[in-house]
Write a protein that holds these residues in place. Structure first.
Motif, mmCIF file in Angstrom:
data_model
loop_
_atom_site.group_PDB
_atom_site.id
_atom_site.type_symbol
_atom_site.label_atom_id
_atom_site.label_comp_id
_atom_site.label_asym_id
_atom_site.label_seq_id
_atom_site.Cartn_x
_atom_site.Cartn_y
_atom_site.Cartn_z
ATOM 1 N N ALA A 103 0.920 -1.029 -0.157
ATOM 2 C CA ALA A 103 0.004 -0.051 0.099
ATOM 3 C C ALA A 103 0.974 1.132 0.081
ATOM 4 O O ALA A 103 0.683 2.065 -0.801
ATOM 5 C CB ALA A 103 -1.045 -0.182 1.143
ATOM 6 N N LEU A 156 4.537 1.719 -8.884
ATOM 7 C CA LEU A 156 3.322 0.699 -8.948
ATOM 8 C C LEU A 156 3.517 -0.757 -9.424
ATOM 9 O O LEU A 156 2.649 -1.705 -8.635
ATOM 10 C CB LEU A 156 2.368 1.234 -9.992
ATOM 11 N N SER A 159 4.775 -2.047 -6.246
ATOM 12 C CA SER A 159 3.639 -2.318 -5.031
ATOM 13 C C SER A 159 2.830 -3.670 -5.353
ATOM 14 O O SER A 159 2.538 -4.336 -4.631
ATOM 15 C CB SER A 159 2.798 -1.120 -5.329
ATOM 16 N N LYS A 160 2.616 -3.789 -6.769
ATOM 17 C CA LYS A 160 1.699 -4.970 -7.009
ATOM 18 C C LYS A 160 2.568 -6.345 -6.610
ATOM 19 O O LYS A 160 1.868 -7.279 -6.145
ATOM 20 C CB LYS A 160 1.116 -4.895 -8.558
ATOM 21 N N GLY A 163 2.414 -6.880 -3.154
ATOM 22 C CA GLY A 163 1.188 -7.340 -2.835
ATOM 23 C C GLY A 163 0.797 -8.777 -3.284
ATOM 24 O O GLY A 163 0.280 -9.594 -2.283
ATOM 25 N N LEU A 164 1.490 -9.392 -4.290
ATOM 26 C CA LEU A 164 0.973 -10.631 -4.781
ATOM 27 C C LEU A 164 2.082 -11.474 -3.858
ATOM 28 O O LEU A 164 1.443 -12.726 -3.561
ATOM 29 C CB LEU A 164 1.436 -10.757 -5.987
#
Lengths: 193, 566
Positions: A103, A156, A159-160, A163-164
């Motif tokens: 985040a 970004l 970030s993803k 997150g994964l």
């Protein structure tokens, strides 16, 4: 209606009115035979105003850098939590920390969270584009002050990816992604990305 | 087939050319609105669309309000504005010419409709309407209607005798403003339907009436200002307390719209497949929100890092509508958002676990949707070949562009039909029959099998014109199954229920929602195209409480009813 915005408007209007009144006096003096040209007092006032405008622009840069710095610091805290949780085999803790990290890294990419975005939107509504020339060249997104498009995309993506990772925390993969974040961050702070 | 579809999507070399060619003429839609008795004009401000409220349009719903097994139609209406006096200068603004009446049309056995608005008392309360969400909020067995708009929300409680009463004020959900998309869903897993309402712009009626076209459009025309230049309005979340009243719990639940985003479409679904309902909000010119349900009545906004807030370039788009479904056929829900003209509408392919990537380009959806301005949308299997196709309502917001059609077309545009061919979406609009030939500036869109003939029909609202009811005339060449889900003693529409059908080697999933598309609501009975299969191997219903009801060896080509506990 008694918002800070309304109060700022009142102060600004009073300042402008004062300048106009003093300037009008100079004009009347010129009409009495003084050399033509912009009255020195007006020029001096404009000089002061220019200083203020430019200072505000610098202040904006510094503030946005501070916002990003806070986010970066927050990211380091989450990173540390994630590292510890992964090392301890605490899957739930690692997941929470990695999602937190994802985040805040995402917020680096969007130059602040949605609340900051609302302020940026307001500035755009008022016609303020900090990097107007950079926007035209495609270097910056509309209203962005520090984060370039290239940096945004890098943040970004990271970030993803982080997150994964939260679904299946892995220490080495985390370090790989964090290196990308740090490289982008360092370049951004140096102004080279 | 399921594996083939997903493998094809993943493979960069999979193209339309490589997909099997379908038989010609499998799509044929005819606009039967007028012939069926649906003729209400939905007004949209003044002709010049000087304010965005003039061009936002209204929603539509398929519902079965009288529980007779036939779908009824509800249309939300706006206001008609005109210059303050004939020949008056523009600076004097506009005045109200007509408060459009919403419309309820009851479906009749012969496939036509009868206008029952007056007797049902659902014409609206004089407000400028926007959207509609259908749900049985009080679980009394009768579907109710939430109407959003410019002004207070209206909640028409279905009294079960063919009439409705507005209970929004009593229940505490009026929230005056410019409210748009809304969704009822059980956020807390307590059996009560909670409510999320998106809001667009904070403005007054005086501002709307005084608005003038001041925004420069490509140096050619002056058009309506916004949304930049106008202040966003915060969305609302109302927690239901037993259906007896609602409490504003927006902040408490973690659903605070901190970005004051220009909210349009709302859809609740279990995006991460963890058994509770998450919430997706499509925002105009702002990042979209994905609120993940944390399982304790609170939510966490995860849109950016889950990959469904921004496009592939990391940019926020002007999202208007949304469609949700497992279009890729890989078991994960995908998200489609409609966007502004000269921009892709975006297909966020579900990766499972609530993650997404932007697959607009590789699926063909992006290029196919680039030019028009897109609004309502739905995934549905229009040709019953066992995959989800995509329909999109189109229409620009600036009538001024009609003076320069060479730039990007006209204010009125053709709606789009995209056929799913093994994961690649192909524009078949031109071969979809006369229903797709007309041009309008369309907005709301709902899908449903209104004539119960086994294929999915389409209801579309248009600005300042009657709606289109596009009857699907060839879809039922393929096999099909429709599943009505009932909870004995429970709500008429079991929102959050997921239905999975295995047939012909494919597994398909649908969910039941209230509030979808662009400010609209679809037929609550999941429809499945089954291709050549004469039988569904299994029909598995996962109820909102997590329990399942399963039937095996279900004969196709019929509507079945699945009851919880049976």
């Amino acid at each position: 209606m008694t918002s800070a915005r309304a109060r700022r408007f009142t102060v600004g209007a009073a300042l402008a009115a004062g300048i106009l009144v003093s300037g009008a006096g100079d004009v009347r003096a010129q009409a009495g035979g003084m050399p033509a040209g912009t009255p020195p007092a007006m020029v001096a006032t404009y000089e002061s105003l220019a200083d203020a405008i430019l200072a505000v622009k610098n202040t904006e840069v510094n503030l946005v850098r501070a916002i990003l710095g806070t986010g970066h610091a927050h990211a380091q805290v989450e990173l540390d939590r994630a590292r510890k949780a992964i090392k301890a085999g605490d899957a739930k803790g690692a997941q929470a920390a990695l999602e937190g990290l994802a985040a805040v890294v995402g917020q680096l990419g969007t130059e602040g969270d949605s609340a900051v975005g609302a302020v940026r939107k307001r500035l755009l509504e008022g016609g303020h584009h900090h990097n107007a020339a950079g926007e035209v060249k495609g270097i910056y997104d509309e209203g962005f002050v520090v984060v370039t498009r290239a940096a945004r995309q890098a943040f970004l993506d990271a970030s993803k990816a982080i997150g994964l990772l939260a679904r299946a925390p892995k220490g080495d993969a985390l370090e790989t992604e964090w290196k990308k974040v740090e490289a982008t961050w360092a370049s951004l702070m140096k102004g080279s990305v | 087939m399921l594996c083939l579809a997903s493998a094809c999507l993943a493979a960069s070399g999979c193209t339309h050319a490589g997909a099997p060619a379908p038989p010609a003429g499998r799509f044929h839609f005819v606009n039967v609105a007028a012939a069926s008795g649906i003729d209400r004009i939905t007004w949209a401000g003044r002709p010049g669309k000087e304010h965005l409220l003039d061009s936002a349009g209204t929603g539509a719903a398929f519902l079965d309000y009288d529980r007779d097994g036939r779908l009824d139609v509800y249309l939300v209406n706006g206001w008609r504005l005109e210059a303050s006096a004939p020949g008056a200068p523009a600076r004097e603004g506009s005045r109200l010419a007509e408060r459009g009446r919403h419309a309820l049309y009851r479906g009749l056995p012969d496939g036509t409709f009868r206008d029952v608005t007056g007797e049902a008392r659902v014409a609206g309360e004089g407000h400028w309407g926007s959207g509609v969400a259908v749900a049985d909020y009080d679980a009394d067995g009768w579907p109710d209607l939430l109407i959003t708009g410019f002004g207070p929300n209206v909640l028409y409680r279905n009294r079960g005798d063919g009439t409705f009463e507005n209970v929004a004020g009593r229940l505490g959900i009026e929230a005056p403003g410019w409210n748009t998309g809304a969704a009822f869903f059980d956020a807390e897993g307590d059996g009560d339907l909670d409510l999320y309402v998106a809001s667009y712009i904070a403005c007054t009626l005086d501002e709307v009436l005084a608005a003038r076209a001041t925004l420069d459009w490509k140096g050619l025309e002056k058009v309506a200002l916004g949304p930049f230049g106008l202040k966003g309005a915060p969305d609302h979340y109302f927690r239901s307390e037993g259906g007896r009243r609602f409490v504003d719990a927006t902040s408490e639940a973690g659903l605070q719209d901190r970005g004051l985003a220009y909210g349009f479409a709302v859809r609740a679904a279990d995006f991460d497949d963890d058994g509770d309902l998450d919430l997706y909000v499509a925002n105009d010119s702002d990042p979209n929100y994905l609120y993940r349900n944390e399982g304790n009545g609170t939510f966490r906004e995860v849109g950016v890092w889950s990959g469904c807030a921004l496009d592939a370039n990391g940019a926020a788009q002007a999202s208007m509508g949304v469609a949700i479904g497992d279009a890729a056929g890989d078991g994960a829900l995908d998200i489609f958002t409609t966007n502004f003209s000269q921009d892709f509408s975006t297909f966020y392919r579900g990766l499972g676990g609530g993650f997404f990537d932007d697959a607009s380009e590789e699926t063909g959806i992006g290029p196919a949707t680039f030019l028009p301005m897109s609004w309502g949308a739905a995934f549905a299997d229009f040709d019953n070949d066992s995959d989800l196709d995509l329909v999109v309502a189109s229409g620009h917001i600036y009538p001024q562009i009609d003076g320069h059609p060479e730039v990007l077309g006209t204010f009125r545009q053709r709606n789009l039909l995209l056929e799913n061919r093994a994961g690649r979406f192909v524009d078949v609009t031109a071969e979809a029959g006369p229903g797709f030939e007309a041009v309008q500036s369309s907005r709301g869109l709902a899908v449903g099998d209104y004539d119960n003939d086994g294929d999915v029909d389409i209801l579309i609202t248009n600005l300042d014109a009657p709606p289109d009811l596009l009857r699907n005339e060839r879809g039922n060449a393929g096999s099909w199954l429709e599943v009505a889900c009932e909870i004995p003693g429970g709500a008429a529409i079991p929102i959050g229920t997921a239905v999975t059908v295995a047939a012909g080697g494919r597994t398909q999933r649908r969910d039941i929602a209230s509030g979808d598309s662009y400010v609209s609501s679809h037929d609550p009975r999941p429809h499945f195209g089954l291709g050549d299969a004469a039988t569904a191997d299994t029909v598995d219903v996962r109820w909102p409480d997590g329990s399942h009801t399963v039937q095996r060896g279900v004969a196709a080509r019929r509507l079945i009813t699945m009851r919880k506990g049976s």
